[in-house]
Design an enzyme around this catalytic site. Structure first.
Site, PDB file in Angstrom:
ATOM      1  N   SER A   1       0.839  -1.189   0.000  1.00 62.01           N
ATOM      2  CA  SER A   1       0.000   0.000   0.000  1.00 62.01           C
ATOM      3  C   SER A   1       0.874   1.240   0.000  1.00 62.01           C
ATOM      4  O   SER A   1       2.079   1.169   0.223  1.00 62.01           O
ATOM      5  CB  SER A   1      -0.883   0.012   1.237  1.00 62.01           C
ATOM      6  OG  SER A   1      -0.105   0.377   2.348  1.00 62.01           O
ATOM      7  N   LYS A   2       0.237   2.366  -0.260  1.00 64.25           N
ATOM      8  CA  LYS A   2       1.015   3.595  -0.282  1.00 64.25           C
ATOM      9  C   LYS A   2       1.125   4.170   1.130  1.00 64.25           C
ATOM     10  O   LYS A   2       1.817   5.133   1.353  1.00 64.25           O
ATOM     11  CB  LYS A   2       0.379   4.598  -1.243  1.00 64.25           C
ATOM     12  CG  LYS A   2       0.344   3.994  -2.632  1.00 64.25           C
ATOM     13  CD  LYS A   2       0.264   4.995  -3.740  1.00 64.25           C
ATOM     14  CE  LYS A   2       0.437   4.245  -5.050  1.00 64.25           C
ATOM     15  NZ  LYS A   2       0.093   4.980  -6.214  1.00 64.25           N
ATOM     16  N   ARG A   3       0.439   3.580   2.056  1.00 67.02           N
ATOM     17  CA  ARG A   3       0.557   4.026   3.435  1.00 67.02           C
ATOM     18  C   ARG A   3       1.764   3.345   4.080  1.00 67.02           C
ATOM     19  O   ARG A   3       2.121   2.235   3.733  1.00 67.02           O
ATOM     20  CB  ARG A   3      -0.690   3.621   4.218  1.00 67.02           C
ATOM     21  CG  ARG A   3      -1.645   4.749   4.470  1.00 67.02           C
ATOM     22  CD  ARG A   3      -2.854   4.272   5.258  1.00 67.02           C
ATOM     23  NE  ARG A   3      -3.343   2.969   4.836  1.00 67.02           N
ATOM     24  CZ  ARG A   3      -3.318   1.892   5.624  1.00 67.02           C
ATOM     25  NH1 ARG A   3      -2.793   1.962   6.824  1.00 67.02           N
ATOM     26  NH2 ARG A   3      -3.810   0.743   5.198  1.00 67.02           N
TER      27      ARG A   3
END
Ligand code: GLU
Length: 503
Positions: free
Chosen positions: A257-259
């Site tokens: 994920s981009k988190r």
């Protein structure tokens, strides 16, 4: 057949944000294949979605590729015979071929308003029907079209998908069930702002740039039947498709994920290439690490140079199932690559990190004698380039700060520590200032003082570096030089004196 043409592959990022780990893996596989086959690697920028355009991401894409050492033979920044390589500069070509599709019955203008499409969606949802365009404008008469054109109605161009039959996947690595053509409801090819959608521009460019193999993320697998139909409509040869497996987050569950997340091994998951660069990873280690997400070099080893990877890289060895690699593996690899660097090379790579951490100009760090003296002494200990500053900062600072309590050696009090330090100061002042020639006499001194070398050296380490953990003591002193070493020792004596007076 495509197989016989000289290999031409491309990376076609959209400049919508920073260059992601997954994009880097896609670029690497394309690059490896080009280098393996002696083919060409192109960089094309797919900037047709004006609403998502992030200007800084252009530099980030190119910087990331350059940092990884993935040089491109044609494309943005280097030019080539098939330019321009920005899609926003190729609009005339897309218009020409969209018109060609209309003339040949493969596309049509659609005048449906946003309101109509929204209403349609609402009704479809209410009736639990599949959501999608109802092909309303596909069946307009000539007169109806003329009337809309005369009224200046804005329009898009839609692809007239075949209503019957099915389209199979043509991926080199995987089979998927063919898709019924009627389920792909006439996607938009050219938007009302005159920009093409991804599908049209991508297919046209890959054709005219003579791309032979398309290696891209498997999020595009669903678009494949549409692309195949576009190739059929144009009558163009279909390139070889290889959809690369998803990258899972380091824990092995869920998509990357981009988190920010912690991997199962407790390490922080980084998403963008610039983050890895800033965290002090070496491009050599990154390339090795990325190559292993979906490919393997051999059963015996995970460590290989880029030349070795080029020599062995075959498309059929790509594993189509999703893969993850734990960050701890990258850290381990990075440490290995760090240790194999020539000390002068390592020192040069440390310069920007030390400069930034200590707020110094890179030239100042580079010119400082301590850099060359301390780098070999800490090389074994470094996992990343970012680890160095906190070990060697003492040599670059005019003043160091530390808790004076740290000067008191185990088993001694402030007075005892001061006396030991004063004796050390006298001895140091007489000795030649070289690491080898200082060590034995200082060990002898410890004996004379009835101290363990560890006690005496511990006091000296804190006095000179302000730390309990630092590079080897006599190398640290050498990096400081005689003057600064003795000055720091005297400062420490003063601190101990103050403490004894208080205590
Ligand atoms: N612009 C697309 C992307 O950024 C390219 C996909 C492809 O390689 O076809 O993912």
């Amino acid at each position: 057949m495509t197989e016989d043409r000289p290999v031409r592959v491309r990376m076609a990022p959209s400049p919508t944000g920073s260059f992601h780990l997954g994009s880097a893996r896609t670029a690497l596989f394309n690059w490896l294949y080009a280098r393996h086959t002696g083919g060409k690697f192109l960089l094309r920028i797919e900037d047709t979605d004006q609403t998502r355009f992030v200007p800084e991401s252009l530099d980030d894409i190119m910087e990331s590729l350059r940092w990884l050492g993935l040089d491109w033979d044609e494309g943005v920044g280097v030019g080539g015979p098939h330019g321009p390589y920005f899609q926003s500069e190729r609009l005339a070509l897309y218009h020409e071929w969209a018109d060609w599709l209309i003339k040949n019955g493969h596309a049509y203008r659609c005048y449906c308003t946003e309101e109509r499409l929204a209403e349609l969606r609402k009704v479809q949802m209410e009736h639990k029907q599949p959501i999608g365009y109802d092909r309303h404008c596909r069946y307009l008469s000539q007169a109806e079209r003329a009337e809309r054109e005369a009224g200046g109605r804005p329009s898009v161009i839609r692809f007239a998908m075949p209503l019957e039959g099915e389209t199979g996947f043509v991926d080199l690595l995987r089979d998927a069930r063919p898709v019924e053509n009627r389920l792909i409801v006439d996607p938009v090819l050219l938007k009302s702002d005159g920009f093409p959608t991804y599908h049209l521009a991508n297919v046209i460019d890959d054709h005219f740039m003579e791309i032979t193999h398309i290696l891209r993320g498997d999020e595009w697998l669903n678009s494949l039947p549409l692309h195949v139909n576009l190739y059929h409509a144009f009558g163009w040869e279909i390139p070889v498709y290889v959809h690369l497996p998803l990258i899972l987050d380091p824990s092995g569950v869920g998509k990357l994920s981009k988190r920010k997340k912690k991997g199962d091994d407790g390490s922080e998951q980084l998403t963008y290439i610039w983050e890895y660069r800033k965290a002090g990873y070496l491009p050599e280690a990154m390339v090795n690490f990325l190559a292993l997400i979906g490919w393997s070099y051999s059963a015996e080893t995970d460590l290989f140079t880029r030349e070795q990877a080029i020599a062995k890289f075959e498309l059929r060895d790509i594993n189509p199932s999703a893969g993850a690699l734990p960050m701890s593996k990258l850290e381990w690899m990075n440490g290995i690559y760090m240790r194999t660097l020539a000390p002068a090379d390592l020192a040069e790579r440390l310069v920007p990190f030390v400069a930034e951490d200590l707020g110094l100009a890179p030239e100042t760090v580079r010119a400082h004698p301590a850099l060359a003296i301390l780098t070999p002494a800490i090389q074994e200990r470094l996992k990343t380039l970012a680890d160095a500053s906190e070990l060697i900062d003492f040599a670059f600072k005019d003043k160091i700060e530390y808790d004076p309590q740290m000067l008191i050696a185990k088993g001694l009090d402030a007075v005892g520590s001061r006396l030991a330090l004063e004796a050390a100061e006298r001895r140091l002042a007489e000795l030649p200032f070289s690491a080898e020639e200082m060590e034995q006499p200082m060990r002898d001194l410890a004996d004379e003082l009835r101290l363990k070398p560890g006690q005496l050296f511990g006091i000296l380490r804190v006095a000179t570096t302000g730390k309990n953990v630092a590079p080897p003591l006599f190398v640290s002193m050498l990096a400081l030089g005689r003057e600064a070493t003795l000055a720091r020792v005297r400062t420490a004596e003063g601190l101990l004196k103050g403490m004894a007076a208080q205590g």
